[in-house]
Design a protein around this motif. Structure first.
Motif, short mmCIF file in Angstrom:
data_model
loop_
_atom_site.label_atom_id
_atom_site.label_comp_id
_atom_site.label_asym_id
_atom_site.label_seq_id
_atom_site.Cartn_x
_atom_site.Cartn_y
_atom_site.Cartn_z
N GLY A 166 0.80 -1.22 0.00
CA GLY A 166 0.00 0.00 0.00
C GLY A 166 0.83 1.27 0.00
N LEU A 167 0.57 2.14 0.97
CA LEU A 167 1.29 3.41 1.08
C LEU A 167 2.75 3.20 1.46
N GLY A 168 3.13 1.98 1.81
CA GLY A 168 4.53 1.69 2.14
C GLY A 168 5.49 1.94 1.00
N ILE A 169 4.97 2.11 -0.21
CA ILE A 169 5.84 2.41 -1.35
C ILE A 169 6.44 3.81 -1.22
N ALA A 170 5.78 4.70 -0.45
CA ALA A 170 6.25 6.08 -0.34
C ALA A 170 7.65 6.17 0.29
N PRO A 171 7.89 5.60 1.48
CA PRO A 171 9.25 5.66 2.03
C PRO A 171 10.25 4.81 1.25
N LEU A 172 9.75 3.86 0.43
CA LEU A 172 10.67 3.02 -0.35
C LEU A 172 11.20 3.73 -1.59
N ARG A 173 10.58 4.83 -1.99
CA ARG A 173 11.06 5.54 -3.17
C ARG A 173 12.47 6.09 -2.95
N ALA A 174 12.76 6.56 -1.74
CA ALA A 174 14.09 7.13 -1.46
C ALA A 174 15.20 6.08 -1.63
N PRO A 175 15.10 4.88 -1.04
CA PRO A 175 16.12 3.87 -1.33
C PRO A 175 16.13 3.41 -2.78
N LEU A 176 14.96 3.43 -3.44
CA LEU A 176 14.91 3.10 -4.86
C LEU A 176 15.73 4.10 -5.68
N PHE A 177 15.54 5.38 -5.40
CA PHE A 177 16.30 6.41 -6.09
C PHE A 177 17.79 6.29 -5.77
N TRP A 178 18.11 5.98 -4.51
CA TRP A 178 19.51 5.83 -4.10
C TRP A 178 20.18 4.72 -4.90
N ILE A 179 19.49 3.59 -5.01
CA ILE A 179 20.04 2.47 -5.77
C ILE A 179 20.23 2.86 -7.23
N ASN A 180 19.28 3.59 -7.79
CA ASN A 180 19.40 4.03 -9.18
C ASN A 180 20.61 4.95 -9.37
N ASP A 181 20.86 5.81 -8.38
CA ASP A 181 22.00 6.74 -8.47
C ASP A 181 23.34 6.03 -8.28
N HIS A 182 23.30 4.84 -7.65
CA HIS A 182 24.54 4.09 -7.38
C HIS A 182 24.38 2.65 -7.87
N ARG A 183 23.75 2.49 -9.03
CA ARG A 183 23.34 1.15 -9.48
C ARG A 183 24.51 0.19 -9.61
N ASP A 184 25.71 0.68 -9.94
CA ASP A 184 26.84 -0.22 -10.11
C ASP A 184 27.36 -0.78 -8.79
N HIS A 185 26.85 -0.28 -7.66
CA HIS A 185 27.30 -0.76 -6.34
C HIS A 185 26.42 -1.89 -5.81
N TYR A 186 25.35 -2.21 -6.52
CA TYR A 186 24.42 -3.23 -6.03
C TYR A 186 24.26 -4.34 -7.06
N ARG A 187 23.99 -5.54 -6.57
CA ARG A 187 23.79 -6.67 -7.47
C ARG A 187 22.32 -6.73 -7.88
N ASN A 188 21.69 -7.86 -7.74
CA ASN A 188 20.29 -8.01 -8.14
C ASN A 188 19.37 -7.27 -7.16
N VAL A 189 18.44 -6.50 -7.72
CA VAL A 189 17.48 -5.75 -6.90
C VAL A 189 16.07 -6.17 -7.30
N SER A 190 15.31 -6.67 -6.34
CA SER A 190 13.92 -7.09 -6.58
C SER A 190 12.99 -6.21 -5.76
N PHE A 191 11.87 -5.86 -6.36
CA PHE A 191 10.88 -5.01 -5.69
C PHE A 191 9.52 -5.71 -5.75
N LEU A 192 8.97 -6.06 -4.59
CA LEU A 192 7.67 -6.70 -4.48
C LEU A 192 6.69 -5.68 -3.93
#
Length: 305
Positions: free
Chosen positions: A149-175
């Motif tokens: 539900g609304l829990g996607i709102a605080p998850l956008r910040a780590p999502l953007f962080w991962i996108n900005d540093h995508r080469d530092h992370y391996r597989n990323v899954s979002f449920l």
């Protein structure tokens, strides 16, 4: 009896005395102080669903705007002049130094007043407050993001962080799960997250509509669609507290250590400064010691969820 406090027009809110003043914020050479309000202009309002909107804010003073920083998982105290404050998780990218994005549900006195505001209105924020997700510790690992539900709102910040540093992370899954398709938020970004950020996105609803062609059921059903390496996976879970028990118990059975699962207890907060004691769990203040906790700590906080 109808509560007349809620019968305000956008024009009246925009004419609040606060909108016509220039507050003195003190020593502007220093970092932001959390007990001060920072005047912001609403630059854009994006309707997301019947009850949620995304508000884009810009700190008016350019010096304060340049100083403002936050970490994924932190929150702000949002001040609507004349109506009070409410704690809201920051939903924008830490790299965006021009705007702050807040995803807000119309649920109470403050948020109902804010929903009457129009583009150009002035409000204030205090913060940022609280703990954050340990994004640097997750580097070189798989990351599992789970939102209800609304829990996607605080998850956008780590999502953007991962996108900005995508080469530092391996597989990323979002449920991501919601009760109904109409309650899903930020659907316009799904393709971007999949194609640009290379995130493996899976969605599910409990009550499908006639047009829904995706998965139906509980969010834990989505674990069947992904492969998890428990020795090298970190998890972030945001949503209704009742969801934590089911999801984190499932993650525990898969072998992910509880100290590598993180949840946000933002919904328990009120004042953001540990003064009102409404967020206390035992001797722990959610707003001061959280809102981000590893699940091992949550399990040892009686009545936390």
């Amino acid at each position: 009896m109808r509560d007349l406090r809620f019968t305000i027009s956008g024009e009246e809110l925009n004419r609040e005395p606060f909108a016509r003043t220039s507050p003195d914020f003190g020593k502007k050479s220093e970092l932001m102080v959390t007990d001060h309000g920072y005047k912001c202009r609403i630059t854009n309002i994006v309707p997301l669903s019947e009850h949620e909107k995304l508000f884009q804010l810009r700190i008016v003073d350019p010096h304060e705007r340049a100083l403002f920083t936050f970490r994924p998982g932190q929150f702000l105290m949002l001040d609507v002049p004349g109506y009070g404050e409410a704690p809201i998780s920051i939903s924008s990218a830490t790299s965006n130094r021009e705007f702050i994005e807040l995803c807000i549900r119309k649920a109470g006195h403050v948020t109902s007043a804010l929903f009457e505001a129009k583009q150009g209105a002035f409000i204030a924020v205090r913060g940022p407050f609280g703990t954050s997700f340990p994004m640097e510790a997750m580097q070189d690992s798989d990351v599992l993001l789970i939102a209800g539900g609304l829990g996607i709102a605080p998850l956008r910040a780590p999502l953007f962080w991962i996108n900005d540093h995508r080469d530092h992370y391996r597989n990323v899954s979002f449920l991501y799960g919601a009760k109904e398709p109409s309650q899903m938020l930020f659907t316009y970004q799904f393709e971007e997250w999949k194609t640009v950020s290379h995130i493996d996105l899976h969605t599910i609803v409990e009550k499908p509509s006639d047009e829904w062609t995706g998965r139906t059921g509980m969010i834990t059903s989505l674990f069947d669609d992904i492969t998890i390496d428990p020795k090298n996976t970190w998890a972030i879970v945001c949503g209704p507290p009742v969801m934590f028990k089911f999801v984190c118990t499932h993650l525990d059975k898969l072998g992910i250590p509880m100290n590598r699962m993180f949840v946000s207890l933002e919904r328990r907060m009120h004042c953001g400064m540990g003064k009102c004691c409404r967020c206390m769990v035992g001797s722990t203040f959610t707003c001061l010691d959280g809102p981000v906790f590893d699940y091992w700590s949550v399990m040892n906080l009686k009545e936390a969820i």
